[in-house]
Design a protein around this motif. Structure first.
Motif, PDB file in Angstrom:
ATOM      1  N   HIS A 195     -11.996   5.229   5.257  1.00 50.57           N
ATOM      2  CA  HIS A 195     -12.018   3.883   5.835  1.00 50.57           C
ATOM      3  C   HIS A 195     -10.674   3.188   5.638  1.00 50.57           C
ATOM      4  O   HIS A 195     -10.112   2.595   6.565  1.00 50.57           O
ATOM      5  N   GLN A 196     -10.145   3.240   4.401  1.00 48.85           N
ATOM      6  CA  GLN A 196      -8.878   2.567   4.142  1.00 48.85           C
ATOM      7  C   GLN A 196      -7.722   3.302   4.806  1.00 48.85           C
ATOM      8  O   GLN A 196      -6.780   2.675   5.310  1.00 48.85           O
ATOM      9  N   VAL A 206     -12.005  -0.590  -6.473  1.00 46.58           N
ATOM     10  CA  VAL A 206     -11.297  -1.479  -5.561  1.00 46.58           C
ATOM     11  C   VAL A 206     -10.863  -0.698  -4.320  1.00 46.58           C
ATOM     12  O   VAL A 206     -10.618   0.508  -4.378  1.00 46.58           O
ATOM     13  N   SER A 207     -10.813  -1.403  -3.202  1.00 45.61           N
ATOM     14  CA  SER A 207     -10.200  -0.907  -1.969  1.00 45.61           C
ATOM     15  C   SER A 207      -9.025  -1.833  -1.674  1.00 45.61           C
ATOM     16  O   SER A 207      -9.200  -3.059  -1.650  1.00 45.61           O
ATOM     17  N   ARG A 208      -7.854  -1.255  -1.468  1.00 48.88           N
ATOM     18  CA  ARG A 208      -6.678  -2.123  -1.319  1.00 48.88           C
ATOM     19  C   ARG A 208      -5.687  -1.517  -0.340  1.00 48.88           C
ATOM     20  O   ARG A 208      -5.460  -0.317  -0.325  1.00 48.88           O
ATOM     21  N   ILE A 209      -5.096  -2.388   0.453  1.00 51.20           N
ATOM     22  CA  ILE A 209      -3.942  -2.033   1.270  1.00 51.20           C
ATOM     23  C   ILE A 209      -2.868  -3.090   1.036  1.00 51.20           C
ATOM     24  O   ILE A 209      -3.154  -4.301   1.055  1.00 51.20           O
ATOM     25  N   ARG A 210      -1.669  -2.620   0.788  1.00 48.25           N
ATOM     26  CA  ARG A 210      -0.518  -3.520   0.610  1.00 48.25           C
ATOM     27  C   ARG A 210       0.620  -2.983   1.466  1.00 48.25           C
ATOM     28  O   ARG A 210       0.926  -1.781   1.428  1.00 48.25           O
ATOM     29  N   GLU A 257      -1.331  -8.222   1.823  1.00 51.61           N
ATOM     30  CA  GLU A 257      -2.193  -7.434   0.954  1.00 51.61           C
ATOM     31  C   GLU A 257      -3.658  -7.759   1.202  1.00 51.61           C
ATOM     32  O   GLU A 257      -4.029  -8.924   1.326  1.00 51.61           O
ATOM     33  N   LEU A 258      -4.464  -6.704   1.279  1.00 47.88           N
ATOM     34  CA  LEU A 258      -5.918  -6.824   1.395  1.00 47.88           C
ATOM     35  C   LEU A 258      -6.540  -6.175   0.170  1.00 47.88           C
ATOM     36  O   LEU A 258      -6.284  -5.015  -0.119  1.00 47.88           O
ATOM     37  N   THR A 259      -7.369  -6.935  -0.563  1.00 46.23           N
ATOM     38  CA  THR A 259      -8.069  -6.411  -1.727  1.00 46.23           C
ATOM     39  C   THR A 259      -9.550  -6.733  -1.575  1.00 46.23           C
ATOM     40  O   THR A 259      -9.927  -7.894  -1.414  1.00 46.23           O
ATOM     41  N   HIS A 260     -10.386  -5.706  -1.617  1.00 44.33           N
ATOM     42  CA  HIS A 260     -11.827  -5.895  -1.439  1.00 44.33           C
ATOM     43  C   HIS A 260     -12.515  -4.672  -2.014  1.00 44.33           C
ATOM     44  O   HIS A 260     -11.911  -3.919  -2.780  1.00 44.33           O
ATOM     45  N   LEU A 261     -13.767  -4.436  -1.656  1.00 45.85           N
ATOM     46  CA  LEU A 261     -14.447  -3.216  -2.054  1.00 45.85           C
ATOM     47  C   LEU A 261     -15.052  -2.541  -0.824  1.00 45.85           C
ATOM     48  O   LEU A 261     -14.542  -1.554  -0.339  1.00 45.85           O
ATOM     49  N   TYR A 262     -16.139  -3.103  -0.299  1.00 45.57           N
ATOM     50  CA  TYR A 262     -16.809  -2.476   0.842  1.00 45.57           C
ATOM     51  C   TYR A 262     -16.729  -3.300   2.129  1.00 45.57           C
ATOM     52  O   TYR A 262     -17.322  -2.922   3.141  1.00 45.57           O
TER      53      TYR A 262
END
Length: 385
Positions: free
Chosen positions: A201-202, A257-261, A270-275
């Protein structure tokens, strides 16, 4: 002016009635009952099918849902126009082919299929881009929602400056009981470990934001779980515009954690989330000297639509009505499967892999493990056969 006749709702069926369908697909359908008519459900487990029927028909606007234990029978008798696949990954390939052959569009849980060969098989069964389908798309709900739409516009228009460095992280935790489910952690049924089953997904979102990749180098390990596939992988990815990214996939991480930077010339996004995510999960940090009005524009998003199956399903419906290829299908979806195949090849061979390298005849085209002696499943014994 005479009233226009009501538009016929799209005949819709679900295949598989487990947790992902009940928890995500069913609410998405319920959010679009002006466009969709849920006519059928398929599951080999009659008790689960009955439970789904009770849950579905309790929702206002969803009428009787005919249950079937056989996909072919359902396709022949119900003639759905849209089929949602929520079955284990190894079943998607043949189920998608069956639905496409019946003239139905397909929207399948990730991954759409287990290999590039299976993807190309599905693509060959689709209608071409000059007609009205049918097409097969994959669930990629993290692409959708206002936060992603806003970030992608800022990145693709150059408003944040050129992207330079990126980080994509899916560090989750799964215990031994999780892998007690017989199809998990096996190449033939899940296609891989967290690279395919969790981080996809990420990874897909990273590609959605940055575009085409050109080269990958990787490592993978089976560090804790007694499974065929990996339980952790890491990669370095070069993109067509020169951006260099790290990708980390893990099911060994207690702090999930699910993260994109993405670090650009003028800002870090930056996106920080889980589901799942909303606007509040996105952060924009400017470099020194950026005008405050410009920063305010980055941080202002009047729409606040969360990422969700319902958000993506709206795009599927629009494409169906227009007779155009839906988002999350075709080359756009293939790119993500290709990156994962290349990650495995790079990790298992110890050398860089380039986009377009894995074609028919390459062992990683037909199996993510590439028949590597350290990773391919052991041949079945006579007793197991």
């Amino acid at each position: 002016m005479a009233d226009q006749p009501a538009r016929t709702r799209i005949r819709t069926a679900v295949v598989g009635t487990g947790g992902i369908v009940t928890g995500a697909h069913l609410p998405a359908i319920a959010a679009h009952l002006d466009e969709l008519e849920l006519v059928a459900a398929v599951d080999i487990d009659q008790a689960r099918l009955d439970a789904f029927h009770a849950t579905a028909t309790a929702i206002d606007g969803i009428g009787p849902v005919t249950g079937h234990t056989d996909l072919a029978t359902m396709l022949a008798t119900e003639r759905p126009e849209l089929v949602l696949l929520g079955t284990p990954p190894s079943l998607h390939h043949q189920q998608a082919l069956a639905a496409l052959a019946a003239g139905a569009w397909v929207w399948a849980e990730k991954p759409l299929c287990l290999t590039l060969a299976e993807f190309d098989d599905i693509a060959a069964a689709e209608g071409d881009d000059t007609g009205h389908g049918p097409y097969a798309a994959v669930v990629a709900q993290h692409r959708y929602g206002s936060g992603t739409t806003h970030a992608r516009r800022l990145l693709t228009t150059g408003e944040l400056g050129a992207p330079r460095v990126a980080h994509c992280q899916t560090t989750w935790y799964r215990d031994t009981d999780y892998y007690a489910v017989d199809w998990r952690g096996r190449w033939a049924t899940e296609g891989g470990g967290p690279t395919m089953g969790h981080g996809i997904h990420q990874t897909d979102l990273l590609l959605h934001l940055l575009g085409d990749w050109t080269e990958i180098r990787a490592l993978a390990g089976r560090l804790v779980h007694d499974i065929e596939s990996e339980d952790v992988s890491t990669a370095l990815v070069r993109f067509a515009d020169g951006t260099i990214a790290t990708v980390v996939n893990s099911v060994l991480s207690p702090d999930q954690v699910s993260r994109i930077r993405i670090d650009c010339d003028d800002a870090t996004v930056e996106l920080t989330h889980l589901y799942g995510h909303t606007n509040d999960d996105w952060r924009y940090t400017p470099r020194p000297g950026i005008d405050e009005d410009r920063v305010t524009q980055w941080r202002t998003n009047p729409d606040n639509t969360p990422s969700s199956h319902a958000a993506q399903l709206a795009g599927i419906i629009d494409a169906f009505r227009a007779g155009t290829r839906p988002p999350g299908s075709g080359d756009d979806a293939r790119r993500t499967i290709e990156l994962n195949a290349a990650l495995y090849k790079a990790a298992f061979t110890g050398r860089p892999v380039h986009a377009g390298e894995i074609t028919a005849g390459d062992p990683y085209y037909t199996a993510m493990h590439g028949n590597h002696p350290d990773w391919a499943p052991a041949p079945a014994t006579e007793e197991q056969q």
